[in-house]
Design an enzyme around this catalytic site. Structure first.
Site, PDB file in Angstrom:
ATOM      1  N   ARG A  14      42.139  -7.330  36.256  1.00 37.31           N
ATOM      2  CA  ARG A  14      42.772  -6.045  36.998  1.00 37.31           C
ATOM      3  C   ARG A  14      41.606  -5.270  37.400  1.00 37.31           C
ATOM      4  NH1 ARG A  14      43.022  -2.282  32.529  1.00 37.31           N
ATOM      5  NH2 ARG A  14      42.524  -3.642  30.709  1.00 37.31           N
ATOM      6  N   ASP A  62      36.883 -13.259  24.505  1.00 40.99           N
ATOM      7  CA  ASP A  62      36.493 -11.819  24.171  1.00 40.99           C
ATOM      8  C   ASP A  62      35.008 -11.495  24.326  1.00 40.99           C
ATOM      9  OD1 ASP A  62      35.918  -9.279  23.035  1.00 40.99           O
ATOM     10  OD2 ASP A  62      37.222  -9.631  21.320  1.00 40.99           O
ATOM     11  N   ASN A  89      31.340  -7.396  34.504  1.00 39.75           N
ATOM     12  CA  ASN A  89      32.250  -6.425  34.698  1.00 39.75           C
ATOM     13  C   ASN A  89      33.165  -5.905  33.898  1.00 39.75           C
ATOM     14  OD1 ASN A  89      34.051  -4.763  36.931  1.00 39.75           O
ATOM     15  ND2 ASN A  89      35.467  -6.157  35.856  1.00 39.75           N
ATOM     16  N   SER A 142      27.269   2.635  35.293  1.00 41.29           N
ATOM     17  CA  SER A 142      28.265   3.738  35.732  1.00 41.29           C
ATOM     18  C   SER A 142      27.678   4.756  35.873  1.00 41.29           C
ATOM     19  CB  SER A 142      29.344   3.982  34.369  1.00 41.29           C
ATOM     20  OG  SER A 142      29.846   5.330  34.583  1.00 41.29           O
ATOM     21  N   TYR A 155      29.746   5.653  25.817  1.00 38.35           N
ATOM     22  CA  TYR A 155      29.937   4.837  27.276  1.00 38.35           C
ATOM     23  C   TYR A 155      28.624   4.929  27.747  1.00 38.35           C
ATOM     24  CZ  TYR A 155      32.175   3.584  31.610  1.00 38.35           C
ATOM     25  OH  TYR A 155      32.370   2.705  32.556  1.00 38.35           O
ATOM     26  N   SER A 156      27.965   6.265  27.755  1.00 37.08           N
ATOM     27  CA  SER A 156      26.863   6.420  28.589  1.00 37.08           C
ATOM     28  C   SER A 156      25.880   5.552  27.926  1.00 37.08           C
ATOM     29  CB  SER A 156      26.271   7.937  28.649  1.00 37.08           C
ATOM     30  OG  SER A 156      27.518   8.579  29.169  1.00 37.08           O
ATOM     31  N   ALA A 157      25.654   5.605  26.834  1.00 36.50           N
ATOM     32  CA  ALA A 157      24.697   4.966  25.993  1.00 36.50           C
ATOM     33  C   ALA A 157      24.672   3.562  26.306  1.00 36.50           C
ATOM     34  CB  ALA A 157      24.686   5.265  24.407  1.00 36.50           C
ATOM     35  N   LYS A 159      26.140   1.913  28.615  1.00 39.14           N
ATOM     36  CA  LYS A 159      26.096   1.627  30.139  1.00 39.14           C
ATOM     37  C   LYS A 159      24.562   2.001  30.771  1.00 39.14           C
ATOM     38  CE  LYS A 159      30.034   0.467  31.577  1.00 39.14           C
ATOM     39  NZ  LYS A 159      30.197  -1.062  32.135  1.00 39.14           N
TER      40      LYS A 159
END
Ligand code: NAP
Length: 244
Positions: A14, A62, A89, A142, A155-157, A159
């Site tokens: 998706r 996974d 991705n 991101s 998430y920032s770490a 990415k």
């Protein structure tokens, strides 16, 4: 372009991964559609991809499970052939402000987004090198890695880690003609962003709209092409001009 080039796209059931699978299939690539739990969505994606690329298939694993990645990916390469390209991705977000962030929210996001890069690439790189494939690796970061975002320390770490890994791997693989580049989307219309109130966000995006998955897919398509063979180690943003 050879019609037999195999591309693995993680998280292609998706969102951005699906749009990328369709775009690349339209350009003659053979697509390996990975997903984790959304089997029906992966089947729907495969049906759309097969219209353009009949040999494409689904490969469930996974990305945070290292053993499973090693086994399933190696088995696919041994039986069906080396990959020309990999689009890393698949990703998740589990947002929370840092003081109340739970261990599981930190661990899941780091292990999936950053750990997944290691787990998926490890079984792929050696066969690519030993078969002298001048291939392509595309990672997904991101805007949150480039400018930070409240509620997304985990998430920032992860990415930002992907950006470091991309640049170092690009240096290691450059002499072999394998390029490694990172795409950093802004806010794109997918399940990941469906609960974000977008009306307020649109006001701060210079282009005054949310991006479409297809707008990420077209950059990935270009980075995979022969025309992009001298681009490596780069982080390219697709964000309508937004910096948080
Ligand atoms: P999405 O719509 O939530 O789709 C995520 C995909 O990743 C699904 O196919 C999902 O498959 C797969 N996935 C999740 N965990 C997995 C795992 N452990 N193993 C294998 N597959 C897994 O996400 P998206 O918005 O398209 O995002 C794609 C990438 O772009 C992500 O890396 C994301 O961080 C990045 N990104 C997105 C945005 C945005 O605004 N949407 C912005 C910046 C960066 P299942 O359903 O089977 O789990």
């Amino acid at each position: 372009m050879e019609k037999t080039k195999r591309i693995l796209i993680t998280g292609a059931s998706r969102g951005i991964g699906k749009a990328t699978a369709i775009k690349l299939a339209q350009n003659g690539y053979e697509i390996i559609i990975n997903y984790n739990s959304g089997k029906n969505q992966a089947i729907e994606t495969l049906a759309e991809v097969k219209v353009f690329s009949s040999k494409s298939k689904i490969l469930q694993f996974d990305i945070k499970n290292r053993e499973e990645c090693q086994k399933v990916i190696s088995n696919d390469i041994d039986n069906n052939g080396i990959y020309y390209g990999i689009v890393l991705n698949a990703g998740i977000a589990k947002d929370n402000i840092f003081p109340t962030m739970e261990d599981k929210e930190w661990d899941d996001v780091i292990q999936t987004n950053l750990g997944g890069l290691y787990n998926v690439l490890k079984p792929i790189i050696m066969p690519m090198i030993s078969n002298r494939i001048k291939g392509r690796i595309i990672t997904l970061s991101s805007i949150a890695a480039l400018s930070g975002n409240k509620g997304q320390v985990n998430y920032s770490a992860a990415k930002a880690g992907i950006i470091g890994a991309t640049k170092s791997l690009a240096l290691e693989l450059a002499k072999r003609g394998i390029t490694v580049n990172c795409v950093a989307p802004g806010i794109i219309e997918t399940d990941m962003t469906k609960n974000i109130p977008t009306e307020d966000l649109k006001k701060i995006i210079p282009m005054k709209r949310i991006g479409k998955p297809e707008e990420i897919a077209s950059l990935i398509n270009y980075l995979l092409s022969e025309e992009a063979s001298y681009i490596t180690g780069q982080v390219i943003s697709v964000n309508g001009g937004l910096y948080l």
